[in-house]
Design a protein around this motif. Structure first.
Motif, PDB file in Angstrom:
ATOM      1  N   GLU A 184      13.283  -4.070  -7.137  1.00  0.00           N
ATOM      2  CA  GLU A 184      12.758  -2.792  -6.198  1.00  0.00           C
ATOM      3  C   GLU A 184      11.648  -3.386  -5.403  1.00  0.00           C
ATOM      4  OE1 GLU A 184      10.263   1.181  -6.895  1.00  0.00           O
ATOM      5  OE2 GLU A 184      10.694  -0.071  -8.648  1.00  0.00           O
ATOM      6  N   GLY A 185      10.781  -4.413  -5.839  1.00  0.00           N
ATOM      7  CA  GLY A 185       9.717  -4.750  -4.936  1.00  0.00           C
ATOM      8  C   GLY A 185      10.160  -5.622  -4.023  1.00  0.00           C
ATOM      9  N   GLN A 186      11.326  -6.289  -4.145  1.00  0.00           N
ATOM     10  CA  GLN A 186      11.631  -7.313  -3.312  1.00  0.00           C
ATOM     11  C   GLN A 186      12.367  -6.645  -2.040  1.00  0.00           C
ATOM     12  OE1 GLN A 186      11.839 -11.202  -2.683  1.00  0.00           O
ATOM     13  NE2 GLN A 186       9.843 -10.461  -3.841  1.00  0.00           N
ATOM     14  N   ALA A 187      13.261  -5.518  -2.433  1.00  0.00           N
ATOM     15  CA  ALA A 187      14.027  -4.609  -1.261  1.00  0.00           C
ATOM     16  C   ALA A 187      12.821  -4.018  -0.478  1.00  0.00           C
ATOM     17  CB  ALA A 187      14.603  -3.464  -2.125  1.00  0.00           C
ATOM     18  N   PHE A 240       1.446  -6.327 -11.768  1.00  0.00           N
ATOM     19  CA  PHE A 240       1.484  -6.267 -10.249  1.00  0.00           C
ATOM     20  C   PHE A 240       2.606  -7.234  -9.903  1.00  0.00           C
ATOM     21  CE2 PHE A 240      -0.662  -7.579  -6.149  1.00  0.00           C
ATOM     22  CZ  PHE A 240      -0.218  -6.619  -5.497  1.00  0.00           C
ATOM     23  N   LEU A 241       2.087  -8.501 -10.400  1.00  0.00           N
ATOM     24  CA  LEU A 241       3.246  -9.696  -9.842  1.00  0.00           C
ATOM     25  C   LEU A 241       4.558  -9.306 -10.399  1.00  0.00           C
ATOM     26  CD1 LEU A 241       3.850 -12.462  -8.801  1.00  0.00           C
ATOM     27  CD2 LEU A 241       3.131 -13.258 -11.097  1.00  0.00           C
ATOM     28  N   ALA A 242       4.803  -8.775 -11.609  1.00  0.00           N
ATOM     29  CA  ALA A 242       6.201  -8.447 -11.914  1.00  0.00           C
ATOM     30  C   ALA A 242       6.801  -7.666 -10.899  1.00  0.00           C
ATOM     31  CB  ALA A 242       6.272  -8.091 -13.306  1.00  0.00           C
ATOM     32  N   TRP A 243       6.138  -6.471 -10.398  1.00  0.00           N
ATOM     33  CA  TRP A 243       6.928  -5.674  -9.324  1.00  0.00           C
ATOM     34  C   TRP A 243       7.137  -6.150  -8.009  1.00  0.00           C
ATOM     35  CZ3 TRP A 243       5.341  -3.715  -4.608  1.00  0.00           C
ATOM     36  CH2 TRP A 243       6.286  -2.889  -4.180  1.00  0.00           C
ATOM     37  N   LEU A 244       6.192  -6.959  -7.401  1.00  0.00           N
ATOM     38  CA  LEU A 244       6.375  -7.806  -6.264  1.00  0.00           C
ATOM     39  C   LEU A 244       7.708  -8.610  -6.616  1.00  0.00           C
ATOM     40  CD1 LEU A 244       2.835  -9.194  -5.679  1.00  0.00           C
ATOM     41  CD2 LEU A 244       4.038  -7.291  -4.439  1.00  0.00           C
ATOM     42  N   GLN A 245       7.812  -9.290  -7.616  1.00  0.00           N
ATOM     43  CA  GLN A 245       9.042 -10.092  -7.711  1.00  0.00           C
ATOM     44  C   GLN A 245      10.368  -9.183  -8.094  1.00  0.00           C
ATOM     45  OE1 GLN A 245       7.894 -13.263 -10.201  1.00  0.00           O
ATOM     46  NE2 GLN A 245       7.384 -14.626  -8.577  1.00  0.00           N
ATOM     47  N   ASP A 260       0.999  -1.204  -0.126  1.00  0.00           N
ATOM     48  CA  ASP A 260      -0.078   0.080  -0.019  1.00  0.00           C
ATOM     49  C   ASP A 260       0.813   1.161  -0.012  1.00  0.00           C
ATOM     50  OD1 ASP A 260      -2.395   1.544   0.192  1.00  0.00           O
ATOM     51  OD2 ASP A 260      -1.923   1.858   2.268  1.00  0.00           O
ATOM     52  N   ARG A 261       2.063   1.202   0.727  1.00  0.00           N
ATOM     53  CA  ARG A 261       2.881   2.331   0.802  1.00  0.00           C
ATOM     54  C   ARG A 261       3.861   2.657  -0.339  1.00  0.00           C
ATOM     55  NH1 ARG A 261       6.465   1.355   5.269  1.00  0.00           N
ATOM     56  NH2 ARG A 261       7.964   0.821   3.684  1.00  0.00           N
ATOM     57  N   ASP A 262       4.212   1.495  -0.713  1.00  0.00           N
ATOM     58  CA  ASP A 262       5.397   1.480  -1.782  1.00  0.00           C
ATOM     59  C   ASP A 262       5.071   1.141  -3.177  1.00  0.00           C
ATOM     60  OD1 ASP A 262       7.393   2.533   0.192  1.00  0.00           O
ATOM     61  OD2 ASP A 262       7.341   0.374   0.933  1.00  0.00           O
ATOM     62  N   LEU A 263       3.752   0.702  -3.659  1.00  0.00           N
ATOM     63  CA  LEU A 263       3.635   0.301  -5.056  1.00  0.00           C
ATOM     64  C   LEU A 263       3.645   1.577  -5.597  1.00  0.00           C
ATOM     65  CD1 LEU A 263       2.502  -1.842  -6.875  1.00  0.00           C
ATOM     66  CD2 LEU A 263       0.294  -0.892  -6.432  1.00  0.00           C
ATOM     67  N   PRO A 264       4.494   1.622  -6.914  1.00  0.00           N
ATOM     68  CA  PRO A 264       4.934   2.825  -7.766  1.00  0.00           C
ATOM     69  C   PRO A 264       3.662   3.102  -8.555  1.00  0.00           C
ATOM     70  CG  PRO A 264       6.796   1.081  -7.956  1.00  0.00           C
ATOM     71  CD  PRO A 264       5.530   0.598  -7.303  1.00  0.00           C
TER      72      PRO A 264
END
Length: 275
Positions: free
Chosen positions: A262-265, A254-259, A59-63
């Protein structure tokens, strides 16, 4: 949550605008065609109650450039979320358990861990896997039996179908049922509150959701992101992204960002990283 929302003009607004244009034009003037683009439907993502902190990170960090759709995170019991996914009420779910791997497409996005939480005044620091099994089977009635203080054991458990309970049952209890004397908490927050109210209480949670709680080490290993990343923590458990088929479009974004790195950090602030 950082969302990119696309709003289509309302019908009333279009009529008003067209009426205004007509009033300002001569009868021979042709009005330009107006094309209305519908807003992208929101992505409905189920989120395990036992992973609520994961939702706060997203919620906080999704670009803003990850998806054109609004993302709705819907918290619930893992089993219920998977049923909703099957019925088409959800586009995907973030859960700890995939019951039928042949009927679902799934991929891990984080490495969490099952933790045992106790009252801060309980002097116990570590628990073995066999001891944890005996406790939740109801075989241990006093903490002194396993080297702890002379306190009556009070078991607090999640409801059936909760992600943390499924992990406890599959990884520790096997064929043994959780003791009938256990208090059943309706949510993770309720479970943690009840543990804080009872000196002899023991409950279980997920590492990412155990902030400000006293979590016991398991077999001498602390549940921290570094130890779930390398899976040295004995009860490391993946958090899965589950969908009915291979995701595409905005869901895949969305999944690509999670993995992504940047998302993993971001996820690595409270969870183990998958890569």
């Amino acid at each position: 949550m950082k969302r990119v929302l696309w709003f289509a003009p309302t019908l009333f607004g279009l009529i008003f605008c067209l009426g205004s244009l007509t009033a300002c034009q001569t009868p021979d003037t042709l009005l330009p065609k107006v094309t209305v683009t519908a807003a992208s439907p929101p992505l409905r993502i189920g989120l395990s109650d036992c992973a609520s902190e994961f939702g706060h990170l997203v919620d906080r960090d999704l670009p803003q450039n990850v998806s054109l759709a609004e993302i709705q995170l819907i918290q619930g019991n893992d089993r219920t979320l998977l049923e909703d996914l099957k019925e088409g009420f959800l586009d995907a779910a973030l859960v700890y358990h995939v019951p039928d791997k042949e009927e679902h497409w799934f991929n891990p996005v984080a490495l969490d861990g099952l933790v045992f939480i106790v009252h801060p005044d309980n002097s116990t620091l570590d628990i073995g896997l066999a001891e944890a099994t005996a406790l939740f089977a109801g075989s241990v009635l006093d903490w002194s039996t396993i080297g702890g203080p002379e306190l009556e054991v009070k078991l607090i458990s999640h409801e059936p179908g909760a992600g943390a309970r499924i992990i406890l049952e599959e990884r520790l209890m096997a064929e043994l049922p959780i003791a009938g004397s256990s208090m059943i908490a309706s949510s993770g927050e309720s479970l943690r509150s009840n543990v804080l109210m009872e000196p002899g209480a023991i409950g279980y949670s997920m590492m990412g959701n155990s902030k400000d709680m006293k979590a016991l080490t398991v077999e001498g290993i602390t549940a921290i992101p570094a130890n779930t990343t390398d899976q040295s923590y004995p009860l490391t458990a993946p958090l899965y992204f589950v969908s009915s088929g291979e995701p595409d479009g905005e869901l895949r974004g969305f999944l690509a960002w999670l993995q992504s790195p940047e998302g993993q950090a971001k996820i690595g602030e409270k969870y183990g990283q998958i890569r």
